[in-house]
Design an enzyme around this catalytic site. Structure first.
Site, PDB file in Angstrom:
ATOM      1  N   HIS A 285       1.336  62.914  27.980  1.00  0.00           N
ATOM      2  CA  HIS A 285       1.192  61.471  28.261  1.00  0.00           C
ATOM      3  C   HIS A 285       1.963  60.864  29.605  1.00  0.00           C
ATOM      4  CE1 HIS A 285       5.824  61.263  26.993  1.00  0.00           C
ATOM      5  NE2 HIS A 285       5.557  62.354  26.461  1.00  0.00           N
TER       6      HIS A 285
ATOM      7  N   GLU B 231       4.355  64.572  18.527  1.00  0.00           N
ATOM      8  CA  GLU B 231       6.027  65.785  19.005  1.00  0.00           C
ATOM      9  C   GLU B 231       7.033  66.274  17.858  1.00  0.00           C
ATOM     10  OE1 GLU B 231       6.994  67.835  21.265  1.00  0.00           O
ATOM     11  OE2 GLU B 231       6.964  66.801  22.952  1.00  0.00           O
TER      12      GLU B 231
END
Length: 381
Positions: A185, A261
């Site tokens: 990202h 994550e």
């Protein structure tokens, strides 16, 4: 996708029959992590009885972890492997009830058997000998403080495949590979400060710089014209990045929870230096072992590898032969690369992965994978 476990089991008798014991270990098939151990002194018995009881204990330990798992049993007992595989008849009356009990732990279709040489079965052999030593000393077996290294390579599939050529020798008729384009990202406010930012923190949004990075990625991928689907981590920074790219490509975004994550526990929002100052021993343990988790209930890299591998397999089944953009984070991208290369867990600390960088892995029909790109940031210049 079901969890995949390796069960390694062994049994021994000092006298055959004589003082006997068994040992078994359950390993994660993706990471090689030892999930459970079992061992017991069983009194006077034969080698074969001890081996069967080791098998049963290993299967039952695996079922206790996940009754829906897929299992590969690995033993150096040719007799047990061939009998449980149905290739040899079970003639001895002592073996029949033990084999029946082993067969009842999991449905037959979820268990595969493979023979391995004794030197590849050291973990279970050690446990069996520990159990016999404990019985000789008149005490119950207890797990030792030091765990032996598992004997299964990282990311080895179940069941064990036939050898397949790789690299330049790969056959040309495997069809179109499934390609995962891996996009970290764009930046958040925490990224330039190099703060831990996982799935247990504040879930920050993209910064203005991060949005510009996402636009740059979108333009680069639109120019290539190869991406056919977009899948994102559920975290806000990934969804925002994915939506910018998908809008440019005219595609929808599908969310896959397994791409989130790692949870960094109480380290969330701290810099590496701050963690070193506040939790030095925990940080050293985390750097030394993929099984160690960050302070405060965080998630180990071994745990992340298990869920990422499950998501990988699910996405491969859903998007066979296609090129798919996975918008995710540092740890999942590095994990997918590590598993594709068959690299050890410590390789995670040896990869650089910039914000909004692109990597790519191709997966072939024979089970092989090829790393095609790592940390490409050319589109950001």
């Amino acid at each position: 996708m079901a969890n995949r476990f390796i069960v390694e089991a062994d049994g021994g008798s000092r006298g055959n029959p004589g003082p006997a014991g068994y040992g078994a270990v359950v390993l994660d098939a993706v990471t090689g992590e030892a999930l459970a151990e079992a061992a017991e002194y069983i009194g006077t018995a034969t080698n074969n009885v001890a081996e069967y009881k080791g098998l049963i204990a290993g299967l039952e330990a695996a079922r206790a972890i996940d009754p829906e798992a897929e299992i590969q049993v690995r033993m150096d007992s040719k007799l047990v492997v061939e009998q449980m595989s149905g290739r040899w008849k079970i003639k001895h009356p002592d073996m029949k009830p033990l084999a029946a009990r082993a067969a009842s732990v999991f449905p037959a279709g979820r268990v595969a058997y493979a023979w391995i040489p004794r030197e590849k079965n050291k973990h279970a052999d050690r446990l069996a000998n520990e159990a016999m030593d404990a019985g000789k000393a008149g005490r119950p077996w207890e797990p030792s403080a030091a765990a032996a290294a598992p004997s299964v390579p990282v990311a080895e599939p179940l069941p064990e495949p036939k050898a397949a050529p790789v690299g330049w020798a790969a056959p040309a008729d495997l069809g179109t590979p499934t390609t995962f384009v891996l996009l970290r990202h764009g930046e958040t406010a925490l990224t330039p400060e190099k703060r831990f930012s996982g799935s247990g923190g504040t879930d920050p949004e993209l910064s203005p710089a991060g949005r510009r990075q996402a636009e740059a990625v979108a333009a680069a991928l639109a120019a290539r014209g190869t991406v056919q689907a977009v899948v994102s981590s559920p975290m806000r920074r990934c969804r925002e990045t994915a939506e910018i790219v998908a809008a440019r490509l005219g595609l929808d975004v599908r969310v896959e929870d397994g791409l989130r994550e790692a949870d960094f526990g109480t380290w969330e929002g701290l810099t590496f230096a701050e963690v070193r100052e506040r939790f030095p021993e925990d940080l050293d343990a985390w750097l030394a072992s993929s099984k160690a988790a960050p302070t405060g209930g965080g998630e180990s890299f071994a745990a992340v590898a298990r869920r990422v591998a499950l998501s990988r397999d699910k996405l491969l089944a859903r998007h066979a032969g296609r090129t798919v953009l996975l918008v995710t984070h540092v740890t999942p991208v590095k994990t997918l690369v590590r598993l594709a290369l068959g690299a050890p867990p410590e390789s995670l600390f040896r990869m650089e992965l910039a914000a909004a960088s692109l990597s790519a892995v191709a997966y072939y029909a024979d089970g092989n994978a090829s790393l095609r790109l790592l940390n490409d940031t050319g589109h950001l210049r």
